[in-house]
Design a protein around this motif. Sequence first.
Motif, PDB file in Angstrom:
ATOM      1  N   ASP A 151       0.834  -1.193   0.000  1.00 17.14           N
ATOM      2  CA  ASP A 151       0.000   0.000   0.000  1.00 17.14           C
ATOM      3  C   ASP A 151       0.873   1.250   0.000  1.00 17.14           C
ATOM      4  N   ASP A 153       2.812   4.335  -3.009  1.00 16.56           N
ATOM      5  CA  ASP A 153       2.901   4.798  -4.388  1.00 16.56           C
ATOM      6  C   ASP A 153       3.806   3.879  -5.198  1.00 16.56           C
ATOM      7  N   ARG A 156       1.962   0.673  -6.067  1.00 17.11           N
ATOM      8  CA  ARG A 156       1.013   0.882  -7.158  1.00 17.11           C
ATOM      9  C   ARG A 156       1.732   1.071  -8.494  1.00 17.11           C
ATOM     10  N   ARG A 160       1.143  -1.124 -11.952  1.00 17.97           N
ATOM     11  CA  ARG A 160       0.907  -0.519 -13.253  1.00 17.97           C
ATOM     12  C   ARG A 160       1.926  -1.002 -14.283  1.00 17.97           C
ATOM     13  N   SER A 208      -5.540  -3.926  -6.156  1.00 16.23           N
ATOM     14  CA  SER A 208      -4.472  -4.037  -7.152  1.00 16.23           C
ATOM     15  C   SER A 208      -4.975  -4.680  -8.435  1.00 16.23           C
ATOM     16  N   LEU A 211      -6.694  -2.034 -10.384  1.00 11.14           N
ATOM     17  CA  LEU A 211      -5.702  -1.153 -10.990  1.00 11.14           C
ATOM     18  C   LEU A 211      -5.065  -1.814 -12.208  1.00 11.14           C
TER      19      LEU A 211
END
Length: 298
Positions: A151, A153, A156, A160, A208, A211
Amino acid sequence: MNGMILVGADGTSAGRAAISWAVRRAASVGSRVMLVHIVDDEWGMIGEQSISELHPSAFELVEKDAVFARSIDSSVTVTTRVMLGDPMVELGVASREVDLVVIGTHKTGFLHGRAFGSRSLQLAATAWCPVAVIPEGSMIERHGVVAGIDDSDAGRAAVRFAAIEAHRAHEELILLRAWNVGSGASSTDAEQADTRARQAAETLCAESVALARSAGDDLLVRTRTLRRPPAEALVDAGMSAELLVIGSSRRHGSQMSALGPVSHDVLLNIAGPTLVVHGDTVAATDPTALDQPIRRHQ
Protein backbone atom coordinates in the motif's frame (compact mmCIF):
# COMPACT_ATOMS: atom_id res chain seq x y z
CA MET A 1 9.49 9.06 -23.59
CA ASN A 2 12.31 8.95 -26.14
CA GLY A 3 12.29 5.26 -27.00
CA MET A 4 15.79 4.58 -25.68
CA ILE A 5 16.99 1.70 -23.52
CA LEU A 6 20.40 2.27 -21.93
CA VAL A 7 22.52 -0.80 -21.20
CA GLY A 8 25.67 -0.96 -19.13
CA ALA A 9 28.26 -2.79 -21.26
CA ASP A 10 31.36 -4.23 -19.62
CA GLY A 11 32.32 -7.22 -21.78
CA THR A 12 31.33 -9.78 -19.14
CA SER A 13 28.91 -12.67 -19.45
CA ALA A 14 26.55 -10.90 -17.07
CA GLY A 15 26.74 -7.80 -19.25
CA ARG A 16 25.93 -9.91 -22.30
CA ALA A 17 22.86 -11.27 -20.49
CA ALA A 18 21.70 -7.70 -19.95
CA ILE A 19 22.34 -6.81 -23.59
CA SER A 20 20.43 -9.85 -24.82
CA TRP A 21 17.44 -9.06 -22.61
CA ALA A 22 17.45 -5.38 -23.59
CA VAL A 23 17.65 -6.01 -27.34
CA ARG A 24 14.78 -8.49 -27.25
CA ARG A 25 12.69 -6.06 -25.26
CA ALA A 26 13.58 -3.20 -27.60
CA ALA A 27 12.46 -5.29 -30.57
CA SER A 28 9.10 -5.97 -28.94
CA VAL A 29 8.34 -2.32 -28.04
CA GLY A 30 10.05 -0.50 -30.90
CA SER A 31 12.83 1.06 -28.83
CA ARG A 32 16.47 1.80 -29.59
CA VAL A 33 19.40 0.53 -27.54
CA MET A 34 22.46 2.46 -26.43
CA LEU A 35 25.38 0.49 -25.03
CA VAL A 36 27.42 2.53 -22.59
CA HIS A 37 30.81 1.50 -21.31
CA ILE A 38 32.10 3.64 -18.45
CA VAL A 39 35.80 3.80 -17.73
CA ASP A 40 35.99 3.95 -13.95
CA ASP A 41 37.67 7.25 -13.09
CA GLU A 42 36.72 7.53 -9.45
CA TRP A 43 39.59 9.88 -8.64
CA GLY A 44 39.24 12.10 -11.70
CA MET A 45 42.72 11.29 -12.99
CA ILE A 46 41.77 10.77 -16.65
CA GLY A 47 41.06 13.70 -18.95
CA GLU A 48 38.42 13.61 -21.66
CA GLN A 49 41.00 14.14 -24.40
CA SER A 50 43.19 11.26 -23.31
CA ILE A 51 40.53 8.56 -22.90
CA SER A 52 41.00 7.19 -26.41
CA GLU A 53 44.77 7.08 -25.88
CA LEU A 54 44.76 5.57 -22.40
CA HIS A 55 41.85 3.21 -22.90
CA PRO A 56 41.57 2.16 -26.55
CA SER A 57 40.37 -1.21 -25.25
CA ALA A 58 37.22 0.50 -23.94
CA PHE A 59 36.13 1.36 -27.47
CA GLU A 60 36.99 -2.11 -28.70
CA LEU A 61 35.01 -3.67 -25.86
CA VAL A 62 31.84 -1.69 -26.48
CA GLU A 63 32.03 -2.27 -30.23
CA LYS A 64 32.31 -6.02 -29.69
CA ASP A 65 29.26 -5.86 -27.45
CA ALA A 66 27.47 -3.90 -30.19
CA VAL A 67 28.23 -6.63 -32.72
CA PHE A 68 26.78 -9.14 -30.24
CA ALA A 69 23.68 -6.97 -29.72
CA ARG A 70 23.03 -6.63 -33.46
CA SER A 71 23.38 -10.39 -33.90
CA ILE A 72 20.43 -10.90 -31.58
CA ASP A 73 18.04 -8.77 -33.65
CA SER A 74 19.31 -6.75 -36.58
CA SER A 75 16.11 -4.67 -36.70
CA VAL A 76 17.02 -2.90 -33.44
CA THR A 77 19.08 0.28 -33.73
CA VAL A 78 22.15 -0.10 -31.52
CA THR A 79 24.51 2.78 -30.72
CA THR A 80 27.53 2.96 -28.42
CA ARG A 81 29.13 5.44 -26.09
CA VAL A 82 32.23 5.48 -23.86
CA MET A 83 32.17 7.65 -20.75
CA LEU A 84 34.37 8.48 -17.77
CA GLY A 85 33.50 8.40 -14.09
CA ASP A 86 31.94 6.19 -11.48
CA PRO A 87 29.83 3.69 -13.50
CA MET A 88 26.73 3.69 -11.32
CA VAL A 89 26.81 7.46 -10.83
CA GLU A 90 27.10 8.09 -14.57
CA LEU A 91 24.33 5.61 -15.36
CA GLY A 92 22.17 7.31 -12.74
CA VAL A 93 22.73 10.70 -14.37
CA ALA A 94 22.04 9.27 -17.83
CA SER A 95 18.82 7.69 -16.59
CA ARG A 96 17.17 11.13 -16.70
CA GLU A 97 17.20 11.00 -20.50
CA VAL A 98 16.10 7.42 -21.24
CA ASP A 99 13.13 5.15 -20.63
CA LEU A 100 14.90 2.21 -19.03
CA VAL A 101 18.36 1.31 -17.74
CA VAL A 102 19.46 -2.33 -17.93
CA ILE A 103 22.47 -3.83 -16.17
CA GLY A 104 23.73 -7.35 -15.64
CA THR A 105 24.74 -8.93 -12.37
CA HIS A 106 26.45 -12.05 -11.09
CA LYS A 107 24.23 -13.95 -8.68
CA THR A 108 25.48 -13.43 -5.14
CA GLY A 109 23.75 -16.18 -3.14
CA PHE A 110 21.30 -15.76 -0.31
CA LEU A 111 22.00 -12.88 2.06
CA HIS A 112 20.03 -10.89 4.58
CA GLY A 113 20.40 -7.32 5.73
CA ARG A 114 22.93 -4.65 4.85
CA ALA A 115 25.69 -5.41 2.38
CA PHE A 116 28.36 -3.24 0.83
CA GLY A 117 29.83 -3.11 -2.66
CA SER A 118 26.78 -4.03 -4.74
CA ARG A 119 26.64 -1.29 -7.36
CA SER A 120 23.32 -2.42 -8.81
CA LEU A 121 21.66 -1.54 -5.50
CA GLN A 122 22.96 2.03 -5.72
CA LEU A 123 21.73 2.46 -9.28
CA ALA A 124 18.30 0.98 -8.56
CA ALA A 125 17.90 3.42 -5.66
CA THR A 126 18.99 6.59 -7.44
CA ALA A 127 17.95 6.20 -11.09
CA TRP A 128 15.25 8.48 -12.49
CA CYS A 129 13.68 5.78 -14.64
CA PRO A 130 12.97 2.07 -14.09
CA VAL A 131 16.04 -0.16 -13.72
CA ALA A 132 16.13 -3.77 -14.92
CA VAL A 133 18.74 -6.03 -13.32
CA ILE A 134 19.46 -9.19 -15.30
CA PRO A 135 21.36 -12.03 -13.63
CA GLU A 136 23.78 -14.16 -15.58
CA GLY A 137 22.26 -17.41 -16.79
CA SER A 138 18.67 -16.15 -16.44
CA MET A 139 17.60 -16.87 -20.02
CA ILE A 140 15.68 -20.05 -19.24
CA GLU A 141 12.10 -20.84 -20.17
CA ARG A 142 10.07 -18.37 -18.16
CA HIS A 143 6.39 -17.57 -17.85
CA GLY A 144 4.30 -14.83 -16.28
CA VAL A 145 4.98 -11.40 -14.87
CA VAL A 146 5.06 -11.07 -11.07
CA ALA A 147 4.50 -7.84 -9.16
CA GLY A 148 5.17 -7.42 -5.47
CA ILE A 149 2.39 -5.26 -4.06
CA ASP A 150 2.01 -3.05 -1.01
CA ASP A 151 0.00 0.00 0.00
CA SER A 152 2.38 2.69 -1.28
CA ASP A 153 2.90 4.80 -4.39
CA ALA A 154 5.82 2.55 -5.28
CA GLY A 155 3.67 -0.57 -4.88
CA ARG A 156 1.01 0.88 -7.16
CA ALA A 157 3.70 1.86 -9.68
CA ALA A 158 4.88 -1.77 -9.67
CA VAL A 159 1.34 -2.99 -10.40
CA ARG A 160 0.91 -0.52 -13.25
CA PHE A 161 4.23 -1.34 -14.85
CA ALA A 162 3.78 -5.10 -14.45
CA ALA A 163 0.27 -4.92 -15.93
CA ILE A 164 1.61 -3.10 -18.99
CA GLU A 165 4.36 -5.68 -19.43
CA ALA A 166 2.06 -8.67 -19.00
CA HIS A 167 -0.51 -7.25 -21.43
CA ARG A 168 2.16 -6.45 -24.02
CA ALA A 169 3.74 -9.90 -23.76
CA HIS A 170 0.40 -11.76 -23.54
CA GLU A 171 1.52 -13.20 -20.23
CA GLU A 172 -0.31 -13.88 -17.01
CA LEU A 173 0.08 -11.28 -14.26
CA ILE A 174 0.61 -12.55 -10.72
CA LEU A 175 0.11 -10.04 -7.91
CA LEU A 176 1.98 -11.21 -4.82
CA ARG A 177 1.47 -9.98 -1.28
CA ALA A 178 3.53 -11.54 1.50
CA TRP A 179 3.70 -10.59 5.16
CA ASN A 180 5.63 -11.73 8.18
CA VAL A 181 4.21 -11.52 11.71
CA GLY A 182 6.86 -10.88 14.35
CA SER A 183 7.82 -13.72 16.69
CA GLY A 184 7.99 -11.64 19.88
CA ALA A 185 4.23 -11.47 20.51
CA SER A 186 2.14 -13.96 22.45
CA SER A 187 0.34 -16.66 20.49
CA THR A 188 -2.99 -14.84 20.84
CA ASP A 189 -1.54 -11.51 19.73
CA ALA A 190 0.30 -13.19 16.87
CA GLU A 191 -2.88 -14.89 15.69
CA GLN A 192 -4.79 -11.62 15.78
CA ALA A 193 -2.00 -9.81 13.95
CA ASP A 194 -1.92 -12.56 11.35
CA THR A 195 -5.69 -12.28 10.82
CA ARG A 196 -5.44 -8.52 10.36
CA ALA A 197 -2.53 -8.91 7.95
CA ARG A 198 -4.41 -11.52 5.92
CA GLN A 199 -7.52 -9.33 5.70
CA ALA A 200 -5.43 -6.33 4.68
CA ALA A 201 -3.67 -8.45 2.04
CA GLU A 202 -6.98 -9.57 0.55
CA THR A 203 -8.23 -5.97 0.39
CA LEU A 204 -4.97 -4.82 -1.18
CA CYS A 205 -5.12 -7.63 -3.75
CA ALA A 206 -8.64 -6.64 -4.79
CA GLU A 207 -7.59 -3.00 -5.21
CA SER A 208 -4.47 -4.04 -7.15
CA VAL A 209 -6.48 -6.26 -9.51
CA ALA A 210 -8.76 -3.33 -10.33
CA LEU A 211 -5.70 -1.15 -10.99
CA ALA A 212 -4.08 -3.80 -13.20
CA ARG A 213 -7.25 -4.20 -15.26
CA SER A 214 -6.71 -0.68 -16.56
CA ALA A 215 -4.03 -2.16 -18.82
CA GLY A 216 -6.66 -4.23 -20.64
CA ASP A 217 -9.83 -6.11 -19.83
CA ASP A 218 -8.39 -9.25 -21.41
CA LEU A 219 -5.43 -9.33 -19.00
CA LEU A 220 -5.27 -12.56 -17.01
CA VAL A 221 -4.61 -11.66 -13.37
CA ARG A 222 -4.04 -13.96 -10.40
CA THR A 223 -3.32 -13.05 -6.80
CA ARG A 224 -1.22 -14.85 -4.19
CA THR A 225 -1.05 -14.12 -0.48
CA LEU A 226 1.62 -15.73 1.66
CA ARG A 227 2.54 -15.64 5.33
CA ARG A 228 6.25 -15.48 4.64
CA PRO A 229 9.05 -12.89 4.65
CA PRO A 230 8.32 -10.74 1.56
CA ALA A 231 11.83 -10.82 0.08
CA GLU A 232 11.98 -14.62 0.22
CA ALA A 233 8.54 -14.94 -1.40
CA LEU A 234 9.48 -12.54 -4.19
CA VAL A 235 12.82 -14.21 -4.88
CA ASP A 236 11.14 -17.60 -5.15
CA ALA A 237 8.48 -16.19 -7.49
CA GLY A 238 11.18 -14.62 -9.64
CA MET A 239 12.89 -17.96 -10.25
CA SER A 240 10.46 -18.88 -13.02
CA ALA A 241 8.89 -15.53 -13.94
CA GLU A 242 9.58 -13.76 -17.21
CA LEU A 243 9.87 -10.59 -15.14
CA LEU A 244 9.63 -9.66 -11.47
CA VAL A 245 8.57 -6.05 -10.83
CA ILE A 246 9.12 -4.47 -7.44
CA GLY A 247 8.45 -0.96 -6.23
CA SER A 248 10.87 1.03 -4.11
CA SER A 249 9.89 4.30 -2.45
CA ARG A 250 12.19 7.16 -3.32
CA ARG A 251 14.42 8.20 -0.43
CA HIS A 252 15.98 11.59 0.10
CA GLY A 253 19.00 13.16 1.74
CA SER A 254 21.63 10.81 3.11
CA GLN A 255 19.38 7.80 2.45
CA MET A 256 18.89 8.50 -1.26
CA SER A 257 21.34 5.80 -2.35
CA ALA A 258 19.69 3.13 -0.20
CA LEU A 259 16.84 0.84 -1.18
CA GLY A 260 14.16 -0.33 1.19
CA PRO A 261 14.92 -3.63 2.98
CA VAL A 262 12.69 -5.81 0.78
CA SER A 263 13.99 -4.42 -2.54
CA HIS A 264 17.53 -4.61 -1.15
CA ASP A 265 17.27 -8.31 -0.26
CA VAL A 266 15.49 -9.21 -3.51
CA LEU A 267 18.29 -7.72 -5.61
CA LEU A 268 20.99 -9.36 -3.50
CA ASN A 269 19.34 -12.74 -4.04
CA ILE A 270 18.10 -12.12 -7.56
CA ALA A 271 16.85 -15.24 -9.34
CA GLY A 272 15.62 -13.83 -12.65
CA PRO A 273 15.03 -10.60 -14.59
CA THR A 274 13.96 -8.03 -12.00
CA LEU A 275 12.78 -4.49 -12.55
CA VAL A 276 12.68 -1.74 -9.92
CA VAL A 277 10.28 1.15 -10.36
CA HIS A 278 9.83 4.16 -8.08
CA GLY A 279 6.59 5.71 -6.97
CA ASP A 280 7.41 9.15 -8.37
CA THR A 281 7.49 8.13 -12.03
CA VAL A 282 4.79 9.29 -14.42
CA ALA A 283 3.43 5.75 -14.62
CA ALA A 284 2.68 5.88 -10.92
CA THR A 285 0.48 8.96 -11.08
CA ASP A 286 -0.84 9.38 -14.62
CA PRO A 287 -3.55 6.89 -15.69
CA THR A 288 -2.83 7.61 -19.38
CA ALA A 289 0.64 6.12 -18.85
CA LEU A 290 -0.90 2.66 -19.04
CA ASP A 291 -1.02 2.85 -22.83
CA GLN A 292 2.78 3.11 -22.97
CA PRO A 293 5.36 0.41 -22.28
CA ILE A 294 7.58 2.71 -20.21
CA ARG A 295 7.27 6.31 -19.07
CA ARG A 296 10.15 8.26 -17.61
CA HIS A 297 10.33 10.67 -14.71
CA GLN A 298 9.42 14.22 -15.65
